[in-house]
Design an enzyme around this catalytic site. Sequence first.
Site, PDB file in Angstrom:
ATOM      1  N   GLY A 363       0.886  -1.080  -0.028  1.00  0.00           N
ATOM      2  CA  GLY A 363      -0.094   0.058   0.119  1.00  0.00           C
ATOM      3  C   GLY A 363       0.867   1.336  -0.064  1.00  0.00           C
ATOM      4  O   GLY A 363       1.941   1.196   0.298  1.00  0.00           O
ATOM      5  N   PRO A 364       0.284   2.507  -0.490  1.00  0.00           N
ATOM      6  CA  PRO A 364       0.969   3.547  -0.307  1.00  0.00           C
ATOM      7  C   PRO A 364       1.656   4.013   0.987  1.00  0.00           C
ATOM      8  O   PRO A 364       1.131   3.622   1.841  1.00  0.00           O
ATOM      9  CB  PRO A 364       0.075   4.575  -1.054  1.00  0.00           C
ATOM     10  CG  PRO A 364      -1.059   3.883  -1.159  1.00  0.00           C
ATOM     11  CD  PRO A 364      -1.287   2.459  -0.601  1.00  0.00           C
ATOM     12  N   GLY A 366       1.952   5.492   4.278  1.00  0.00           N
ATOM     13  CA  GLY A 366       0.881   6.367   5.451  1.00  0.00           C
ATOM     14  C   GLY A 366      -0.440   5.381   5.291  1.00  0.00           C
ATOM     15  O   GLY A 366      -1.286   5.990   5.750  1.00  0.00           O
ATOM     16  N   LYS A 369       0.236   0.420   7.145  1.00  0.00           N
ATOM     17  CA  LYS A 369       0.644  -0.990   7.153  1.00  0.00           C
ATOM     18  C   LYS A 369       1.490  -1.149   8.329  1.00  0.00           C
ATOM     19  O   LYS A 369       1.257  -2.370   8.983  1.00  0.00           O
ATOM     20  CB  LYS A 369       1.739  -1.109   5.798  1.00  0.00           C
ATOM     21  CG  LYS A 369       1.027  -0.886   4.472  1.00  0.00           C
ATOM     22  CD  LYS A 369       2.161  -0.816   3.212  1.00  0.00           C
ATOM     23  CE  LYS A 369       3.437   0.063   3.272  1.00  0.00           C
ATOM     24  NZ  LYS A 369       2.793   1.719   3.139  1.00  0.00           N
ATOM     25  N   GLU A 494       9.666  -3.454   5.525  1.00  0.00           N
ATOM     26  CA  GLU A 494      10.501  -2.901   4.644  1.00  0.00           C
ATOM     27  C   GLU A 494      12.160  -2.896   5.164  1.00  0.00           C
ATOM     28  O   GLU A 494      12.465  -1.815   5.243  1.00  0.00           O
ATOM     29  CB  GLU A 494      10.093  -1.514   4.271  1.00  0.00           C
ATOM     30  CG  GLU A 494       8.606  -1.313   4.274  1.00  0.00           C
ATOM     31  CD  GLU A 494       8.197  -0.143   3.334  1.00  0.00           C
ATOM     32  OE1 GLU A 494       9.206   0.062   2.337  1.00  0.00           O
ATOM     33  OE2 GLU A 494       7.087   0.295   3.372  1.00  0.00           O
TER      34      GLU A 494
HETATM   35  N1  ATP Z   1       2.407   6.968  17.097  1.00  0.00           N
HETATM   36  C1  ATP Z   1       1.493   7.712  16.043  1.00  0.00           C
HETATM   37  N2  ATP Z   1       0.602   8.692  16.482  1.00  0.00           N
HETATM   38  C2  ATP Z   1      -0.176   9.240  15.652  1.00  0.00           C
HETATM   39  N3  ATP Z   1      -0.173   9.029  14.311  1.00  0.00           N
HETATM   40  C3  ATP Z   1       0.496   7.937  13.793  1.00  0.00           C
HETATM   41  C4  ATP Z   1       1.590   7.083  14.765  1.00  0.00           C
HETATM   42  N4  ATP Z   1       2.089   6.388  14.053  1.00  0.00           N
HETATM   43  C5  ATP Z   1       1.767   6.604  12.605  1.00  0.00           C
HETATM   44  N5  ATP Z   1       0.819   7.471  12.805  1.00  0.00           N
HETATM   45  C6  ATP Z   1      -0.028   8.006  11.427  1.00  0.00           C
HETATM   46  O1  ATP Z   1      -0.932   6.777  10.903  1.00  0.00           O
HETATM   47  C7  ATP Z   1      -0.758   6.535   9.623  1.00  0.00           C
HETATM   48  C8  ATP Z   1      -0.402   5.267   9.191  1.00  0.00           C
HETATM   49  O2  ATP Z   1       1.109   5.135   9.577  1.00  0.00           O
HETATM   50  P1  ATP Z   1       1.804   3.908   9.078  1.00  0.00           P
HETATM   51  O3  ATP Z   1       3.403   4.086   9.671  1.00  0.00           O
HETATM   52  O4  ATP Z   1       1.068   2.665   9.717  1.00  0.00           O
HETATM   53  O5  ATP Z   1       1.825   3.979   7.416  1.00  0.00           O
HETATM   54  P2  ATP Z   1       2.703   2.926   6.610  1.00  0.00           P
HETATM   55  O6  ATP Z   1       1.683   2.642   5.480  1.00  0.00           O
HETATM   56  O7  ATP Z   1       3.297   1.893   7.131  1.00  0.00           O
HETATM   57  O8  ATP Z   1       3.745   4.155   5.722  1.00  0.00           O
HETATM   58  P3  ATP Z   1       4.947   3.625   5.331  1.00  0.00           P
HETATM   59  O9  ATP Z   1       5.037   2.868   3.949  1.00  0.00           O
HETATM   60  O10 ATP Z   1       5.548   5.120   4.887  1.00  0.00           O
HETATM   61  O11 ATP Z   1       5.896   3.381   6.364  1.00  0.00           O
HETATM   62  C9  ATP Z   1       0.162   7.741   8.983  1.00  0.00           C
HETATM   63  O12 ATP Z   1      -0.777   8.787   8.769  1.00  0.00           O
HETATM   64  C10 ATP Z   1       0.826   8.309  10.279  1.00  0.00           C
HETATM   65  O13 ATP Z   1       1.038   9.889  10.126  1.00  0.00           O
END
Ligand code: ATP
Length: 568
Positions: A363-364, A366, A369, A494
């Site tokens: 997935g993209p 944010g 995941k 990742e």
């Molecule tokens: N501890 C936190 N407190 C508040 N918001 C958070 C926290 N951790 C992540 N987020 C928010 O939750 C959303 C999802 O984050 P996540 O890290 O799960 O994305 P991801 O799909 O793994 O992204 P990436 O591929 O860039 O690692 C994002 O908008 C992020 O800003």
Amino acid sequence: MNAYNVLLLAINDKKKKILLITIIFVSILFTVAALVFPLFVKDTIEKFSVNDLSFWMVGSLVLFLIIKSIIEAINQYIISKFGNMVIRDLQKDTYNKIIYFKVDFFDDYHSGELSSRIVNDTEIIKDLITHHIPKLVTGVIMILGALVLTIILDWKLTIVILMIAPFIFGIIFPLMRKVENTGDRQQKEISVFISKTQETFKNIKMVKASTAEKHERSLMYKCINRLYSANLYESKIFALVAPLVNFLLILGLLIVVGYGAYRISVGTLSISTLIAFVIYAFQMMTPMSSISGFIGEYHKANGAIKSLNNILSNNEVEYTGNTKFGFQKELAFNEVNFGYKNNQILSDIGFTIKRGESLTIVGPSGSGKTTIINLLEKFYHPSSGSITIDNININQLDTYELRKNIGIVSQGSTLISGTILDNLLYGLEGENVENSKIRQALKYANLEEFVNRQENNLNTHIGESGDKLSGGEKQRLNIARLFLKNPDIILLDEPTSNLDIESRNLVLDSIKELTKDKTVIKVTHNLEEVKPGDNILFIEDGKIVGKGSHERVSEVNQRYKQFISSAM
Ligand SMILES: Nc1ncnc2c1ncn2[C@@H]1O[C@H](COP(=O)(O)OP(=O)(O)OP(=O)(O)O)[C@@H](O)[C@H]1O
């Protein structure tokens, strides 16, 4: 828990209580001895005769002084030992509380602020308990004792003293209230100062690469200046208080001496009584200034106690169930919803992985995941829905056991300061890990050659957070650690991002070895990592928009197709 309980916590065991009582008892003993002293002087003046002096008299006086010095030295040592015990246990209790807090507690607190609580606040509380409280107790006894004795000696002179005292306190008390606010301000500035320095030095490479030294310096100077002003404000108040107290006390003393001299001239007071009286007046002065000092210190400590209390009274400890971990059949997310605070991140996430199978979450950036992985580790809890392993909600599982059975390699996998061996055995303390297993883990993780090349082999220091290693070496060391941990479930977030091709291939090699026969959840937004036949969960904005084999999802899901082509 309130401020009083924080103080009680500081003296919560029998040994410390006994030490505190001893300190106060010895201090009272000294106070009483000091109270008797002016009477002794008075008596000596009245009866003094050179002929009465004997070797035994002088000898016993010297002996008395020696014994007094020895007791004083022992008492001093006990005070210092007691202080160190208080701070040691308060620091242990605070740390013990913090380390078991939920992960979201750490999202809201800066690590530097927490360090400041453990280091500075406990020090201030120690000072209050070991220095200022005993001083207050003995000071009050000294004032009351001296007051009783002065009344006995001459009540009229005593009334003069009593008339002066309220003025002194009336001026000092309001000033001391200001010290509390200063204490709060100082503590806040110190914790910002510690946080900022920690952050800057930890990210020193980023600071230098961004040529941000000047920017950091100016931020730091601002912090230092704010701390300086807070300290200066306190100094101003203390600078004002000490001379003011002394001025008022000396003025009071002059009034007493003046009135005493008049009484001597009219024959209603003896010189010896006035001398004894003046000594008592001095003896009352010192505790009066230390009581005013205590009020200041107490208000200052109040700030520290309040901050520490915020932590100690926080009951946001991690929840653990008591069901033993077992994983035979499947792991499932069932209609899971989740948000950080009020920010909805995951909606109706549902999937199942059979034991030994793997799932690739794509997935993209944010899309949520990593959040899915965080929920499986029980760092956060779903707001609704459930995560189950063999149909048991993971909330009911022993958190410690669950985490023992999960291994994670992420892009930001961190290492601890210490040696290669320390890192390999991190989390395995108390387990007997054979040398052959360590060697095997290094081999599987493609690290054997690297370790053999090091002069100190496994005992090579790798720097703070492993900074002396390359990104690939760090990841392989993490993977080697997981070989030793041997968890059932492997989470890959990742793990090869930011690595060059050669390192990446080495890491991928070792991951292949690590994930053999394991249940694997892989998270990626890098389509190069998706292999034909991979079982895909495609998410966007926290919702599942595609599920199935890579080929199938590519075929039927337009969004996935677009995502793949945009990533190519
Ligand atoms: N501890 C936190 N407190 C508040 N918001 C958070 C926290 N951790 C992540 N987020 C928010 O939750 C959303 C999802 O984050 P996540 O890290 O799960 O994305 P991801 O799909 O793994 O992204 P990436 O591929 O860039 O690692 C994002 O908008 C992020 O800003």
